[in-house]
Design a protein around this motif. Structure first.
Motif, mmCIF file in Angstrom:
data_model
loop_
_atom_site.group_PDB
_atom_site.id
_atom_site.type_symbol
_atom_site.label_atom_id
_atom_site.label_comp_id
_atom_site.label_asym_id
_atom_site.label_seq_id
_atom_site.Cartn_x
_atom_site.Cartn_y
_atom_site.Cartn_z
ATOM 1 N N ALA A 110 12.700 -28.795 -122.942
ATOM 2 C CA ALA A 110 13.552 -28.201 -121.917
ATOM 3 C C ALA A 110 12.991 -28.578 -120.549
ATOM 4 O O ALA A 110 11.769 -28.666 -120.387
ATOM 5 C CB ALA A 110 13.588 -26.683 -122.061
ATOM 6 N N VAL A 111 13.877 -28.836 -119.592
ATOM 7 C CA VAL A 111 13.429 -29.166 -118.245
ATOM 8 C C VAL A 111 14.124 -28.274 -117.234
ATOM 9 O O VAL A 111 15.252 -27.821 -117.439
ATOM 10 C CB VAL A 111 13.679 -30.651 -117.879
ATOM 11 N N TYR A 112 13.405 -28.060 -116.127
ATOM 12 C CA TYR A 112 13.975 -27.288 -115.017
ATOM 13 C C TYR A 112 13.642 -27.987 -113.711
ATOM 14 O O TYR A 112 12.513 -28.440 -113.493
ATOM 15 C CB TYR A 112 13.412 -25.873 -114.983
ATOM 16 N N ASP A 113 14.632 -28.050 -112.847
ATOM 17 C CA ASP A 113 14.445 -28.553 -111.494
ATOM 18 C C ASP A 113 15.466 -27.829 -110.619
ATOM 19 O O ASP A 113 16.631 -27.732 -111.014
ATOM 20 C CB ASP A 113 14.653 -30.072 -111.431
ATOM 21 N N PRO A 114 15.072 -27.305 -109.451
ATOM 22 C CA PRO A 114 16.039 -26.586 -108.619
ATOM 23 C C PRO A 114 17.120 -27.479 -108.026
ATOM 24 O O PRO A 114 18.159 -26.986 -107.577
ATOM 25 C CB PRO A 114 15.161 -25.973 -107.514
ATOM 26 N N ALA A 152 11.097 -19.932 -121.535
ATOM 27 C CA ALA A 152 11.066 -18.684 -122.308
ATOM 28 C C ALA A 152 10.400 -18.817 -123.663
ATOM 29 O O ALA A 152 9.725 -17.895 -124.121
ATOM 30 C CB ALA A 152 12.485 -18.143 -122.482
ATOM 31 N N ARG A 153 10.559 -19.979 -124.334
ATOM 32 C CA ARG A 153 10.014 -20.155 -125.674
ATOM 33 C C ARG A 153 8.971 -21.263 -125.735
ATOM 34 O O ARG A 153 8.498 -21.634 -126.814
ATOM 35 C CB ARG A 153 11.146 -20.464 -126.659
ATOM 36 N N ALA A 154 8.599 -21.796 -124.591
ATOM 37 C CA ALA A 154 7.690 -22.947 -124.564
ATOM 38 C C ALA A 154 6.279 -22.579 -125.019
ATOM 39 O O ALA A 154 5.768 -21.509 -124.704
ATOM 40 C CB ALA A 154 7.641 -23.538 -123.159
ATOM 41 N N GLU A 155 5.679 -23.509 -125.747
ATOM 42 C CA GLU A 155 4.268 -23.366 -126.140
ATOM 43 C C GLU A 155 3.356 -24.126 -125.182
ATOM 44 O O GLU A 155 2.174 -23.823 -125.073
ATOM 45 C CB GLU A 155 4.086 -23.869 -127.560
ATOM 46 N N GLU A 199 5.467 -18.447 -110.583
ATOM 47 C CA GLU A 199 6.781 -18.227 -111.196
ATOM 48 C C GLU A 199 6.734 -18.520 -112.688
ATOM 49 O O GLU A 199 7.280 -17.760 -113.503
ATOM 50 C CB GLU A 199 7.819 -19.115 -110.519
ATOM 51 N N ILE A 200 6.092 -19.617 -113.052
ATOM 52 C CA ILE A 200 5.999 -19.968 -114.475
ATOM 53 C C ILE A 200 5.229 -18.894 -115.231
ATOM 54 O O ILE A 200 5.632 -18.464 -116.317
ATOM 55 C CB ILE A 200 5.308 -21.339 -114.660
ATOM 56 N N ALA A 201 4.110 -18.449 -114.648
ATOM 57 C CA ALA A 201 3.257 -17.454 -115.315
ATOM 58 C C ALA A 201 4.024 -16.175 -115.619
ATOM 59 O O ALA A 201 3.795 -15.527 -116.652
ATOM 60 C CB ALA A 201 2.042 -17.148 -114.449
ATOM 61 N N ALA A 202 4.943 -15.816 -114.731
ATOM 62 C CA ALA A 202 5.704 -14.576 -114.909
ATOM 63 C C ALA A 202 6.784 -14.711 -115.968
ATOM 64 O O ALA A 202 7.263 -13.692 -116.496
ATOM 65 C CB ALA A 202 6.339 -14.171 -113.580
ATOM 66 N N LYS A 203 7.149 -15.942 -116.314
ATOM 67 C CA LYS A 203 8.295 -16.146 -117.204
ATOM 68 C C LYS A 203 7.940 -16.774 -118.551
ATOM 69 O O LYS A 203 8.692 -16.626 -119.521
ATOM 70 C CB LYS A 203 9.340 -17.015 -116.481
#
Length: 304
Positions: free
Chosen positions: A38-42, A90-93, A112-116
């Motif tokens: 999965a990838v994310y970019d704003p 959300a489900r990433a290892e 942000e990543i740490a919180a999610k």
């Protein structure tokens, strides 16, 4: 070129945050290896835009890519593009951050990543220079952080620096090493923290010297590239390689070293800053040291 590795996958789900030139390549290679990616970019459409730019650049250079051309679209389809960071991690290892080389920006993204991300997920940075110990305080899990630094993966540069932070558990480092092997790459393990990691520190010494020679008017950058190409047999010299990385990224990396040492010799030349101010960023802007998509170093007469 190495094919998909037969090494067992040490995990299943992988996420990339930031789909610039590096993040996009890494996502495709991980998908090819069998990971759920999965990838994310704003930036809307960032993955596809980078994909097209990368493909055009490599084809113009007549590069035989790590992933054969006829499998690019297949690998891209396997990558899930998510508009929400929450859903992407959300489900990433293993979550790999690949945003620009700016410490404060990286810290913000890591928070942000740490919180999610799941509490057990490993957080890694693809930073070219910043030790992960400078980000581990933002991670919420300092024992589960890594530097995982790629070079030019789609061009077949299949080495990856792997380094832990000040509290990284040995088994987390081993998982990072196993993940690198599972995608068919060679891990360069850094046993204790070192600014610049393994080969990237060697490459940085080359950058510093050639930027000094060019920036102070001693030698034309094209002659430096010609010398490198003749001596090594490579198709690109240091300035062409810096164009590919992005000159703004090069500046930020060099400033990391300068801010660490405060040695004037480590400060990148003013001439580089002026190029960046003019928007001459390299391949991604169409002009850097060379002009793209037809740079002079690709012409048959360049080293004659």
């Amino acid at each position: 070129m190495p094919k998909k590795s037969s090494t067992p996958l040490p995990l299943k789900r992988f996420a990339v945050v930031g789909t610039g030139i590096q993040g996009t390549q890494i996502a495709m290679i991980a998908a090819r290896a069998g990971y759920e990616v999965a990838v994310y970019d704003p930036r809307p459409g960032a993955f596809r835009q980078t994909f097209e730019k990368l493909r055009a650049d490599l084809k113009a250079k007549k590069v035989k890519p790590l992933i054969p051309w006829n499998r690019w679209e297949e690998c891209a389809r396997k990558v899930r593009h998510l508009r929400d960071l929450d859903k992407a991690v959300a489900r990433a290892e293993l979550v790999l951050e690949a945003v620009p080389e700016n410490l404060e920006l990286k810290k913000e993204v890591w928070r942000e990543i740490a919180a999610k991300a799941p509490p057990g997920a490993i957080l890694a940075t693809n930073s070219s220079s910043i030790p992960v110990s400078r980000l581990e305080g933002e991670s919420g899990r300092p024992e589960r952080v890594l530097n995982i630094h790629f070079y030019f993966p789609m061009q077949g540069v299949t080495m990856v620096d792997v380094m832990g932070g000040s509290r990284t558990l040995p088994e987390v480092l081993e998982t990072g090493i196993a993940w690198v092997r599972s995608i068919g790459f060679v891990p360069l393990t850094v046993n204790k923290e070192l600014l610049g990691f393994c080969f990237n520190r060697v490459w940085r010494a080359v950058k510093r010297e050639v930027l000094f020679m060019w920036g102070n008017g001693y030698v034309d950058f094209q002659d430096i590239d010609r010398a490198w190409m003749i001596f090594t047999g490579m198709k690109e010299g240091p300035f062409a390689l810096m164009d590919k990385v992005g000159l703004d990224v090069i500046w930020d990396i060099e400033m990391v070293y300068y801010n660490e040492s405060r040695d004037p010799k480590d400060h990148p030349p003013q001439a580089l800053k002026e190029m960046i101010a003019r928007g001459e960023l390299g391949v991604k802007s169409g002009k850097g040291f060379y002009t793209y998509p037809d740079p002079a170093f690709l012409r048959p007469d360049f080293i004659r």
